[in-house]
Design an enzyme around this catalytic site. Structure first.
Site, PDB file in Angstrom:
ATOM      1  N   LEU A 207       1.012  -1.059   0.079  1.00 55.66           N
ATOM      2  CA  LEU A 207      -0.165   0.049  -0.016  1.00 55.66           C
ATOM      3  C   LEU A 207       1.006   1.251  -0.014  1.00 55.66           C
ATOM      4  O   LEU A 207       1.551   1.371   1.015  1.00 55.66           O
ATOM      5  CB  LEU A 207      -0.831   0.049   1.301  1.00 55.66           C
ATOM      6  CG  LEU A 207      -2.137   1.055   1.178  1.00 55.66           C
ATOM      7  CD1 LEU A 207      -2.947   0.578   0.022  1.00 55.66           C
ATOM      8  CD2 LEU A 207      -2.857   0.709   2.648  1.00 55.66           C
ATOM      9  N   ASP A 208       0.906   2.086  -1.155  1.00 57.90           N
ATOM     10  CA  ASP A 208       1.898   3.072  -1.193  1.00 57.90           C
ATOM     11  C   ASP A 208       2.000   4.141  -0.212  1.00 57.90           C
ATOM     12  O   ASP A 208       0.818   4.098   0.584  1.00 57.90           O
ATOM     13  CB  ASP A 208       1.426   3.819  -2.723  1.00 57.90           C
ATOM     14  CG  ASP A 208       1.650   2.868  -3.945  1.00 57.90           C
ATOM     15  OD1 ASP A 208       2.668   1.974  -3.729  1.00 57.90           O
ATOM     16  OD2 ASP A 208       1.027   3.042  -4.706  1.00 57.90           O
ATOM     17  N   LYS A 209       2.715   5.051  -0.203  1.00 55.97           N
ATOM     18  CA  LYS A 209       2.739   5.862   1.091  1.00 55.97           C
ATOM     19  C   LYS A 209       1.879   6.971   0.921  1.00 55.97           C
ATOM     20  O   LYS A 209       1.245   7.247   2.208  1.00 55.97           O
ATOM     21  CB  LYS A 209       4.423   6.513   0.830  1.00 55.97           C
ATOM     22  CG  LYS A 209       4.739   7.592   1.826  1.00 55.97           C
ATOM     23  CD  LYS A 209       5.955   8.170   1.465  1.00 55.97           C
ATOM     24  CE  LYS A 209       6.348   9.517   2.523  1.00 55.97           C
ATOM     25  NZ  LYS A 209       7.830   9.996   2.290  1.00 55.97           N
TER      26      LYS A 209
ATOM     27  N   SER B 234      -1.167   6.421  -0.185  1.00 54.40           N
ATOM     28  CA  SER B 234      -2.455   5.881  -0.036  1.00 54.40           C
ATOM     29  C   SER B 234      -2.654   5.387   1.309  1.00 54.40           C
ATOM     30  O   SER B 234      -1.603   5.198   2.174  1.00 54.40           O
ATOM     31  CB  SER B 234      -2.307   4.358  -0.875  1.00 54.40           C
ATOM     32  OG  SER B 234      -2.223   4.759  -1.982  1.00 54.40           O
TER      33      SER B 234
END
Length: 322
Positions: free
Chosen positions: A125-127, A129
């Site tokens: 889960l991206d930074k 997001s």
């Protein structure tokens, strides 16, 4: 879990570690570690060699120490805020695992992860997001969620900037490529003028943001709300809870079920019966595919026939002898 025991009913001998992994008891690596410690028994005798096989009719047992060791593997559900990275951090970044403390626990847990626990994110889960992030040290669960054959789907609610049109939705669902590879079909629905709901069965790098960019939409907020049967629910942002045994079993079952569906679909015969061709018809087809023969006859000066023309080569230049 209690001491685990089961009789092997397969058709062919198989490595013990592979069978335990297929049964969802532990990963192959974890099985090898248990065998090395003498915690796995085959027909009442400890297994002493890595790579040993089990044959049909034999019974494997994991004693209570092995069961306790596997039971102590931690898996948690975190509601990750924006600004934390799910994986290995770069200099200046903060990993999401730092949020897993006693103060941020919602409910109760039999253990709090510490430095000795190697918790890996099961699906990045991206930074920038937020939302549901599963962290675990369970090898079987990791294979079920992010293994190469896993098709556990994930659901996202995405706010975008730009006009959402039917044409853009059609492209997002089944018409885009990333890095030269076509994406799997996705479920994408509009909810209002600026919100999209995505359901994906793959997890390419920054996939949703790049998909939206291809149809001239910019992501303003991205939240993951579900991974397979596990939902974010009312877990507050920045808080975590243990993954239950029921949720673990449901994730593994979802992965196995989808893999079985895909396998049966591949084996399914093509629709409609095909009439068998006689050997004479097959021979005619083969003959028709071959290049037509050109009639020719041999003479003492070479070949002749249709389309055959002799050509005289020019004399080769010779260098004078010095």
């Amino acid at each position: 879990m209690a001491a685990w025991t089961k009789t092997y009913d397969g058709a062919e001998p198989v490595r013990i570690n592979k069978w335990l992994a297929l049964e969802g008891v532990c990963s192959r690596r974890e099985a090898d570690a248990l065998i090395e410690k003498g915690l796995v028994e085959l027909d009442g005798k400890p297994v002493t060699e890595l790579g040993e096989r089990i044959v049909p009719g034999q019974t494997i047992k994991l004693n209570s120490k092995a069961a306790q060791k596997l039971d102590n593997q931690l898996s948690i559900v975190l509601n990750k805020p924006v600004g934390y990275v799910s994986g290995t951090p770069e200099p200046g970044e903060t990993p999401a695992i730092r949020l897993i403390t006693k103060a941020t626990l919602k409910g109760e847990a039999h253990a709090i992860p510490g430095r000795n626990n190697k918790m890996a994110p099961l699906g990045r889960l991206d930074k920038d997001s937020r939302g549901l992030l599963i962290l675990s040290e369970d090898g079987v669960l990791a294979k079920a969620v992010i293994g190469p054959l896993s098709e556990v789907d994930k659901e996202y609610v995405v706010k975008v900037l730009g006009e959402i049109t039917p044409e853009k939705l059609a492209l997002l669902r089944h018409g885009l490529e990333l890095d030269g590879r076509k994406l799997r079909p996705a479920k994408v629905n509009a909810e209002g003028k600026d919100t999209l709901r995505f359901v994906l069965s793959e997890g390419r790098n920054r996939q949703i943001r790049r998909m939206c960019s291809l149809v001239h939409l910019r992501v303003a907020d991205l939240q993951r709300i579900r991974v397979g049967p596990v939902e974010l629910g009312n877990l507050p942002e920045g808080k975590w809870r243990p993954l239950s045994h029921k949720e673990r079993a449901a994730l593994i079952a979802a992965s196995v079920g989808k893999a079985a569906e895909a396998k049966s679909a591949k084996k399914a015969p093509a629709p409609g019966p095909k009439a068998r061709k006689s050997s004479g018809e097959k021979a005619k087809e083969v003959a028709s595919e071959l290049a037509p023969k050109v009639p020719y006859r041999t003479r003492n000066y070479g070949l002749t026939g249709e389309g055959f023309r002799r050509t005289k080569l020019p004399p080769r230049p010779r260098n004078p002898i010095k």
